[in-house]
Write a protein that holds these residues in place. Structure first.
Motif, short mmCIF file in Angstrom:
data_model
loop_
_atom_site.label_atom_id
_atom_site.label_comp_id
_atom_site.label_asym_id
_atom_site.label_seq_id
_atom_site.Cartn_x
_atom_site.Cartn_y
_atom_site.Cartn_z
N SER A 53 -7.26 -28.32 22.60
CA SER A 53 -6.14 -28.49 21.12
C SER A 53 -5.59 -26.77 21.15
CB SER A 53 -6.69 -28.77 20.17
OG SER A 53 -8.27 -27.77 19.77
N ASP A 54 -5.02 -26.37 20.50
CA ASP A 54 -4.82 -25.18 20.24
C ASP A 54 -5.50 -25.12 19.16
OD1 ASP A 54 -3.26 -24.86 21.69
OD2 ASP A 54 -1.53 -25.77 20.01
N PHE A 55 -6.13 -23.58 19.70
CA PHE A 55 -7.72 -22.66 18.69
C PHE A 55 -6.81 -21.45 18.46
CE2 PHE A 55 -12.13 -21.02 18.29
CZ PHE A 55 -12.41 -21.57 17.37
N SER A 56 -7.53 -21.03 17.05
CA SER A 56 -7.74 -19.63 16.16
C SER A 56 -8.22 -19.05 15.87
CB SER A 56 -5.64 -19.40 15.50
OG SER A 56 -6.02 -20.12 14.57
N LYS A 57 -8.68 -17.99 15.52
CA LYS A 57 -10.17 -17.24 14.74
C LYS A 57 -9.32 -16.16 13.98
CE LYS A 57 -13.71 -14.27 14.79
NZ LYS A 57 -14.64 -13.96 15.31
N GLU A 58 -9.23 -16.76 12.43
CA GLU A 58 -8.97 -16.27 11.30
C GLU A 58 -9.88 -15.98 11.04
OE1 GLU A 58 -6.20 -19.36 10.34
OE2 GLU A 58 -7.16 -19.07 9.24
N LEU A 59 -9.56 -13.92 10.56
CA LEU A 59 -10.78 -13.22 9.07
C LEU A 59 -9.63 -13.57 7.72
CD1 LEU A 59 -10.67 -10.18 11.58
CD2 LEU A 59 -12.62 -11.94 11.01
N SER A 60 -10.83 -14.15 6.72
CA SER A 60 -9.84 -14.32 5.51
C SER A 60 -10.81 -13.39 4.68
CB SER A 60 -10.72 -15.78 5.25
OG SER A 60 -10.06 -16.65 6.18
N PHE A 61 -9.79 -13.17 3.63
CA PHE A 61 -9.89 -12.75 2.84
C PHE A 61 -9.06 -12.54 1.65
CE2 PHE A 61 -8.89 -10.48 6.76
CZ PHE A 61 -10.96 -8.99 6.35
N PHE A 62 -9.64 -12.08 0.23
CA PHE A 62 -8.82 -12.33 -1.25
C PHE A 62 -8.00 -10.90 -1.70
CE2 PHE A 62 -11.51 -16.14 -1.09
CZ PHE A 62 -10.57 -16.79 -1.80
N SER A 63 -6.77 -10.47 -1.96
CA SER A 63 -6.46 -9.91 -2.53
C SER A 63 -5.51 -9.60 -3.41
CB SER A 63 -5.56 -8.66 -1.35
OG SER A 63 -5.27 -8.29 -1.43
N THR A 64 -4.84 -8.98 -4.25
CA THR A 64 -4.09 -8.56 -5.37
C THR A 64 -2.86 -7.97 -4.87
OG1 THR A 64 -6.08 -8.14 -6.65
CG2 THR A 64 -3.25 -7.67 -7.54
N VAL A 65 -2.10 -9.11 -4.42
CA VAL A 65 -0.53 -8.21 -3.99
C VAL A 65 0.37 -7.63 -4.56
CG1 VAL A 65 -0.26 -10.34 -2.51
CG2 VAL A 65 0.68 -10.42 -4.62
N SER A 66 1.39 -6.65 -4.49
CA SER A 66 1.90 -5.83 -5.16
C SER A 66 3.64 -5.98 -4.74
CB SER A 66 1.34 -4.55 -6.13
OG SER A 66 1.21 -3.62 -4.55
N GLY A 67 4.46 -5.03 -5.56
CA GLY A 67 5.50 -5.47 -4.72
C GLY A 67 5.63 -4.11 -3.34
N ILE A 68 6.75 -4.60 -2.28
CA ILE A 68 6.24 -3.04 -1.57
C ILE A 68 6.99 -1.78 -2.11
CG2 ILE A 68 8.64 -3.29 -0.71
CD1 ILE A 68 7.84 -3.38 1.89
N VAL A 69 7.84 -1.55 -3.18
CA VAL A 69 8.05 -0.73 -3.78
C VAL A 69 7.45 -0.51 -5.07
CG1 VAL A 69 9.36 0.89 -4.39
CG2 VAL A 69 9.64 0.57 -2.01
N GLU A 70 7.00 -0.25 -5.69
CA GLU A 70 6.31 -0.40 -7.62
C GLU A 70 6.38 0.86 -8.33
OE1 GLU A 70 2.84 -3.15 -9.51
OE2 GLU A 70 3.96 -4.03 -7.83
N THR A 71 6.94 1.00 -9.10
CA THR A 71 6.79 2.14 -9.75
C THR A 71 6.57 2.23 -11.12
OG1 THR A 71 8.43 3.58 -7.99
CG2 THR A 71 8.61 4.22 -10.08
N VAL A 72 5.96 3.06 -11.57
CA VAL A 72 5.51 3.03 -13.44
C VAL A 72 6.87 3.97 -13.80
CG1 VAL A 72 4.24 2.36 -15.16
CG2 VAL A 72 4.07 1.32 -12.71
N GLU A 73 7.49 3.66 -14.65
CA GLU A 73 7.98 5.04 -15.77
C GLU A 73 6.97 5.14 -16.88
OE1 GLU A 73 10.98 7.79 -16.17
OE2 GLU A 73 10.34 7.03 -14.21
N TYR A 74 6.97 6.42 -16.48
CA TYR A 74 5.97 6.82 -18.90
C TYR A 74 6.62 7.49 -18.92
CZ TYR A 74 2.19 5.23 -15.30
OH TYR A 74 0.80 4.33 -14.40
N THR A 75 6.37 7.56 -20.73
CA THR A 75 7.27 8.80 -21.72
C THR A 75 6.69 9.97 -21.48
OG1 THR A 75 4.50 8.33 -22.68
CG2 THR A 75 6.68 6.58 -23.28
N LYS A 76 8.55 11.10 -21.80
CA LYS A 76 7.54 12.22 -21.10
C LYS A 76 8.51 12.84 -22.95
CE LYS A 76 10.22 12.10 -17.01
NZ LYS A 76 10.02 10.09 -16.76
N VAL A 77 8.30 12.04 -24.24
CA VAL A 77 8.19 12.72 -25.39
C VAL A 77 7.46 11.93 -26.43
CG1 VAL A 77 10.83 11.73 -25.04
CG2 VAL A 77 10.67 13.77 -26.89
N LYS A 78 6.93 12.65 -27.40
CA LYS A 78 6.63 11.54 -28.41
C LYS A 78 7.27 11.45 -29.19
CE LYS A 78 2.22 14.14 -28.24
NZ LYS A 78 1.17 14.80 -29.00
#
Length: 346
Positions: A53-78
């Motif tokens: 039969s076909d057989f594969s070896k896998e390594l398993s992990f858990f992760s939190t994903v994000s967009g390939i580009v992810e930008t946060v805009e911050y305030t520059k004035v009060k």
């Protein structure tokens, strides 16, 4: 009289003898030992016919994903937020106006900068006409042009503080503020992400690292959906705290059903083998550094040495020693010996 007594005694003895014989017949047979069972009936076992039969070896992990580009805009004035021109889930283009702050903040000197720009622009246009008519020198024109460019850049810098535009094209995935909120320094206004592809980062041990290569296929599972990806980057510096190496996974997300911030199950396929012979690890018998299995052959247990390959979970690949059609004994191996009689469970 004497003959009568002898007859009674004889009858009594005969009765006791018959009772004793009867009791002896009713006694249960003593239990058989394992050796007797082995020699008489054979060890009861179950077998499975080897099929590739076909057989594969896998390594398993858990992760939190994000967009390939992810930008946060911050305030520059009060100051207070005057308007918000988009909502979460909207696709926005780079340079699109998203939020506004008041222009009358004394610290910005917005009106002064605007007046200075208007005046310098008028002067610049006038000097340009005079230069064309030959009525002023090039140096006078250059000085006027420089003053205009400085005033323009100053105005643009101030406008960036009060008119907040999208730094990149993408989807608005977070707006943690509302109109009327008074903001302080460096507070998050919104997050824009490009979600057609996602990034997952996992941590691999040194043993796992040597098995992982760039471009290896990856399966990602979340909320009942499966996504495809590849290993896109492999870190070469060990984290001294976690004793692990960073691995980056790029995931295809064309329908944008995979959301930023969710935890996913990541499985890296480090090896795939077609038509391999696979058995359960527990069926291996280790003796003096060598590995064996038991096969059924003509009602007898046959001990066979094997060579193993890759392992994944409870399964392991057999690279030598077994062939399709072999009858592998799948239970009771601790009771078996080479050449011992066996009986198949039905």
């Amino acid at each position: 009289m004497k003959t009568f007594r002898i007859t009674i005694i004889w009858a009594t003895l005969t009765a006791f003898a018959l009772i004793n014989v009867s009791c002896e017949k009713e006694k249960p047979a003593p239990p058989r030992s394992m050796e007797q069972i082995k020699s008489e009936e054979g060890i009861p076992v179950e077998v499975s016919t080897i099929m590739p039969s076909d057989f594969s070896k896998e390594l398993s992990f858990f992760s939190t994903v994000s967009g390939i580009v992810e930008t946060v805009e911050y305030t520059k004035v009060k100051d207070q937020i005057l308007s918000i021109r988009a909502k979460v889930g909207d696709y926005v283009k780079q340079g699109q106006l998203l939020m506004e702050f008041p222009t009358n903040n004394p610290s910005l000197q917005y009106e002064q900068a605007k007046v200075a720009l208007d005046n310098s622009e008028k002067s610049y246009k006038r000097m340009k006409e005079l230069l064309a008519a030959g009525e002023i020198s090039q140096q006078v024109y250059d000085n006027t042009q420089a003053q205009y460019m400085v005033a323009k850049q100053n105005m643009e810098s101030i406008e960036k503080l009060v008119k907040i535009k999208a730094p990149v094209s993408g989807t608005l995935i977070s707006i943690p503020v509302r109109v009327g909120d008074v903001m302080g320094d460096n507070q998050a206004l919104f997050t824009i992400a490009q979600l057609n592809k996602m990034i997952a980062k996992v941590q691999a041990t040194d043993r796992e690292l040597v098995q992982i290569k760039k471009g290896m296929p990856v399966q990602v599972f979340w909320n009942g959906f499966e996504y495809r990806g590849i290993v896109s980057d492999i870190g070469m510096e060990m984290n001294s705290m976690t004793r692990s190496f960073p691995i980056e996974i790029t995931i295809d997300n064309p329908k944008q059903t995979l959301k930023s911030g969710v935890t996913v199950d990541v499985r890296i396929k480090v090896k795939e083998t077609d038509q391999a012979i696979i058995i359960d690890r527990k069926l291996l018998v280790d003796e003096a550094g060598k590995k064996y299995v038991y096969l059924e052959k003509e009602g007898m247990a046959t001990k066979r040495q094997v060579q193993t390959g890759i392992a994944s979970g409870t399964n392991i690949e057999i690279t030598d020693g077994l062939k399709p059609g072999d009858n592998l004994i799948t239970c009771c191996t601790s009771f078996l010996e080479d050449g011992i009689k066996i009986k198949l469970n039905k």
